[in-house]
Design a protein around this motif. Structure first.
Motif, PDB file in Angstrom:
ATOM      1  N   ASN A  27       0.865  -1.188   0.000  1.00  0.00           N
ATOM      2  CA  ASN A  27       0.000   0.000   0.000  1.00  0.00           C
ATOM      3  C   ASN A  27       0.906   1.245   0.000  1.00  0.00           C
ATOM      4  O   ASN A  27       1.922   1.280   0.691  1.00  0.00           O
ATOM      5  N   CYS A  28       0.481   2.252  -0.756  1.00  0.00           N
ATOM      6  CA  CYS A  28       1.364   3.409  -0.942  1.00  0.00           C
ATOM      7  C   CYS A  28       1.685   4.148   0.347  1.00  0.00           C
ATOM      8  O   CYS A  28       2.848   4.491   0.602  1.00  0.00           O
ATOM      9  N   GLN A  73      -3.755  12.180   1.761  1.00  0.00           N
ATOM     10  CA  GLN A  73      -3.458  11.396   0.564  1.00  0.00           C
ATOM     11  C   GLN A  73      -3.920  12.084  -0.716  1.00  0.00           C
ATOM     12  O   GLN A  73      -5.003  12.658  -0.780  1.00  0.00           O
ATOM     13  N   GLY A 107      -3.859   8.461  -5.687  1.00  0.00           N
ATOM     14  CA  GLY A 107      -4.116   7.194  -5.004  1.00  0.00           C
ATOM     15  C   GLY A 107      -5.485   6.632  -5.352  1.00  0.00           C
ATOM     16  O   GLY A 107      -5.732   5.430  -5.255  1.00  0.00           O
ATOM     17  N   ALA A 108      -6.385   7.521  -5.765  1.00  0.00           N
ATOM     18  CA  ALA A 108      -7.729   7.082  -6.131  1.00  0.00           C
ATOM     19  C   ALA A 108      -7.825   6.755  -7.621  1.00  0.00           C
ATOM     20  O   ALA A 108      -8.792   6.148  -8.063  1.00  0.00           O
ATOM     21  N   ILE A 152     -11.193   6.867   3.059  1.00  0.00           N
ATOM     22  CA  ILE A 152     -10.518   6.253   1.907  1.00  0.00           C
ATOM     23  C   ILE A 152     -10.750   4.746   1.938  1.00  0.00           C
ATOM     24  O   ILE A 152     -10.446   4.092   2.936  1.00  0.00           O
ATOM     25  N   GLU A 207      -8.205   1.353   4.275  1.00  0.00           N
ATOM     26  CA  GLU A 207      -6.895   2.014   4.172  1.00  0.00           C
ATOM     27  C   GLU A 207      -6.238   2.099   5.553  1.00  0.00           C
ATOM     28  O   GLU A 207      -5.034   1.913   5.692  1.00  0.00           O
ATOM     29  N   ARG A 261      -8.258  12.080   2.267  1.00  0.00           N
ATOM     30  CA  ARG A 261      -7.911  12.486   0.894  1.00  0.00           C
ATOM     31  C   ARG A 261      -7.868  14.014   0.850  1.00  0.00           C
ATOM     32  O   ARG A 261      -8.797  14.671   1.324  1.00  0.00           O
ATOM     33  N   HIS A 309       1.557  11.630  -1.350  1.00  0.00           N
ATOM     34  CA  HIS A 309       0.894  11.414  -0.067  1.00  0.00           C
ATOM     35  C   HIS A 309       1.755  12.034   1.037  1.00  0.00           C
ATOM     36  O   HIS A 309       2.985  11.920   1.015  1.00  0.00           O
ATOM     37  N   GLN A 345       3.393   9.086  -4.509  1.00  0.00           N
ATOM     38  CA  GLN A 345       2.530   7.908  -4.426  1.00  0.00           C
ATOM     39  C   GLN A 345       2.747   6.958  -5.608  1.00  0.00           C
ATOM     40  O   GLN A 345       2.557   5.754  -5.477  1.00  0.00           O
TER      41      GLN A 345
HETATM   42  N1  HSE Z   1      -5.134   3.218  -1.361  1.00  0.00           N
HETATM   43  C1  HSE Z   1      -4.286   4.271  -1.784  1.00  0.00           C
HETATM   44  C2  HSE Z   1      -5.048   5.555  -1.906  1.00  0.00           C
HETATM   45  C3  HSE Z   1      -3.673   3.955  -3.094  1.00  0.00           C
HETATM   46  O1  HSE Z   1      -6.266   5.502  -2.042  1.00  0.00           O
HETATM   47  O2  HSE Z   1      -4.447   6.615  -1.843  1.00  0.00           O
HETATM   48  C4  HSE Z   1      -2.430   3.164  -3.140  1.00  0.00           C
HETATM   49  O3  HSE Z   1      -2.217   2.148  -2.243  1.00  0.00           O
END
Ligand code: HSE
Length: 371
Positions: A134-135, A162, A166-167, A230, A241, A268, A275, A351
Motif C-alpha cells: 500500500n502506498c 493522501q 491514489g484514487a 478512503i 486504508e 484524501r 501522499h 505515491q
Molecule cells: N489506497 C491508496 C489511496 C492507493 O487511495 O491513496 C495506493 O495504495
C-alpha cells in the motif's frame, strides 16, 4: 535471456514503471513481452528491440511462457488470472502492484530498502508472488525505516493527507476539473482587491455543494475541501486504508507474530500525486533527538531529514516539492509535550514512485540478479 511479461503497462502506475525502467536501462538484457486485456494483436511499445504485437493478457498459455510476470493491471485481473496460471502449473515469479495477493500467506510485500532480508529469505524458500505494498505504508516505512530497524517504536499513529492519484487517473482529472470550475466562478472576485471576501466565499461554497459540481469520481468535492474517508468501511470503524496501515506495516517488517500497533485516520486532500503523513510515535524509551535524526537519514538512500524550520519546510516538505521524485523528506521532527518518549514528524512521498512503481521495478531487478 529471461522472458518478462508486462500487463497494465499503459495505466498510470504501469506508465510510471515503464518510464523508470527506461530511465534505468532495465529493458536491456531481457525479452520484454507486452500483454493487453483489450487490444491483442495491435503493436506494442518499443522498449529497445522494436515493436511486437500485443499478446492477450488472459491467455494462460502465453503467460505461462514467461519467466516473470509484472502486472500493474489491478486487483480484478490478479484475482481472475493468477489462480488460473498457477493451476496451469506455472512456477514463474509474479510481481504485482495490486493489493489482491498482499496478505496471502505465501506472498511477500516487497519494499527492498526496508525488507531485503525478508525478500532474500522468501526467495530461498521458494516464494513466487511478490507484491508491492500500500502506498501510504511504503512511503511511511521509507521515511521512518531507521526507527523501526532500531526497534524503538512501541506504537504509532499515522494521520494521512493522501493525494488524488491514489484514487486513480480519473480522480486526478476530476480534481483539476473541480479546481477549474472554482477558478472560473471566483476569478473576478479573487482578482479584485476591493471585492468582499465573504461574497467570494459564498460563491465558492455554493458551487461546491451544487448538483453541477463535478464529483462523479470522488463522490464529494475535493478542491477547497477534503474527504476523511478512503476505501471501504470495516466492521470495527476503521476504513480499509486504515486497516492496511497496521496489517501491511507489520507484514513488510515481518512482525506479524508480535505486531506493532499502528492506527490513524486516512484523509484524501487536493494534492496531485504525493501522499503526506503526520506521524506520532510512542518510543519504548527516551531516545535523544540527534539519534533519531541520524537513524532516519542513515536507514536508506532516499529518506532525508528536513530541519524543523519554516523556510526549508515550505520549500521542501510539501507534495508540490516532492512530486515526481524518489525523495522521502521527513521533517517537523520534534519531541512532543506529551513526554520525552513521544515523537512527531511529517513526511511526504510520491505515491506513484516509492508508493507504487519503484518497489515493483526493484523487485524485478532483484529477480534478474541485478540488485
Ligand atoms: N489506497 C491508496 C489511496 C492507493 O487511495 O491513496 C495506493 O495504495
Amino acid at each position: 535471456m529471461k522472458k518478462v511479461g508486462f500487463i497494465g503497462w499503459r495505466g498510470m502506475v504501469g506508465s510510471v514503471l515503464l518510464e523508470r525502467m527506461r530511465a534505468e536501462g532495465d529493458f536491456a538484457g531481457i525479452e520484454s513481452v507486452f500483454f493487453t486485456t483489450s487490444q491483442a494483436g495491435q503493436p506494442g511499445p518499443d522498449v529497445g528491440a522494436g515493436s511486437a504485437p500485443l499478446q492477450d493478457a488472459t491467455d494462460v498459455e502465453a503467460l505461462a511462457g514467461m519467466d516473470i510476470v509484472v502486472t500493474c493491471q489491478g486487483g480484478d485481473y490478479t484475482r481472475e488470472v493468477h489462480p488460473k496460471l498457477r493451476a496451469h502449473g506455472w512456477n514463474g515469479s509474479w510481481v504485482d502492484a495490486a493489493s489482491a495477493l498482499r496478505m496471502e500467506e505465501d506472498s511477500i510485500i516487497v519494499l527492498d530498502p526496508v525488507n531485503r532480508t525478508l525478500i532474500d529469505r522468501a526467495l530461498e524458500s521458494g516464494v513466487k508472488d511478490f507484491i508491492g505494498g500500500n502506498c501510504t505504508v511504503s512511503l511511511m516505512l521509507m521515511g521512518l525505516q531507521g526507527l523501526f530497524d532500531q526497534g524503538w517504536v512501541e506504537w504509532m499513529t499515522a494521520m494521512t493527507y493522501q493525494s488524488a492519484s491514489g484514487a486513480g487517473a480519473r480522480n486526478m482529472k476530476e480534481l483539476v476539473s473541480q479546481m477549474a470550475a472554482l477558478g472560473e466562478i471566483g476569478a473576478g472576485l479573487a482578482a479584485d482587491p476591493s471585492s468582499a471576501v465573504l461574497e467570494l466565499d459564498r460563491k465558492i461554497g455554493d458551487a461546491l455543494l451544487s448538483a453541477e459540481f463535478p464529483t462523479e469520481q470522488f463522490g464529494a468535492p475535493l478542491a477547497a475541501n477534503l474527504i476523511p474517508w478512503i476505501d471501504k468501511g470495516m466492521a470495527d470503524g476503521r476504513t480499509k486504508e486504515e486497516w492496511k496501515g497496521a496489517a501491511e506495516t507489520n507484514k513488510v517488517l515481518g512482525l506479524e507474530a508480535s505486531p506493532i500497533p499502528v492506527d490513524g485516520q486516512c484523509v484524501r486532500v487536493g494534492a496531485m500525486r504525493c501522499h503526506s503523513q503526520a506521524l506520532t510515535l510512542k518510543l519504548k524509551q527516551d531516545i535523544p533527538l540527534a539519534d533519531i535524526e541520524s537513524a532516519i537519514t542513515e536507514a536508506n538512500d532516499w529518506s532525508r531529514l528536513v530541519p524543523n524550520e519554516e523556510e526549508v519546510t515550505l520549500r521542501t516538505l510539501t507534495p508540490a516539492a516532492v512530486n515526481g521524485t524518489l525523495d522521502i523528506p521527513v521533517g517537523r521532527l520534534r519531541k512532543m509535550v506529551l513526554g520525552p518518549d513521544f515523537v512527531t514528524c511529517f513526511t511526504v512521498g510520491d505515491q506513484l514512485l516509492w508508493g507504487a512503481a519503484e518497489p515493483v521495478r526493484r523487485m524485478l531487478a532483484i529477480l534478474l540478479g541485478r540488485l
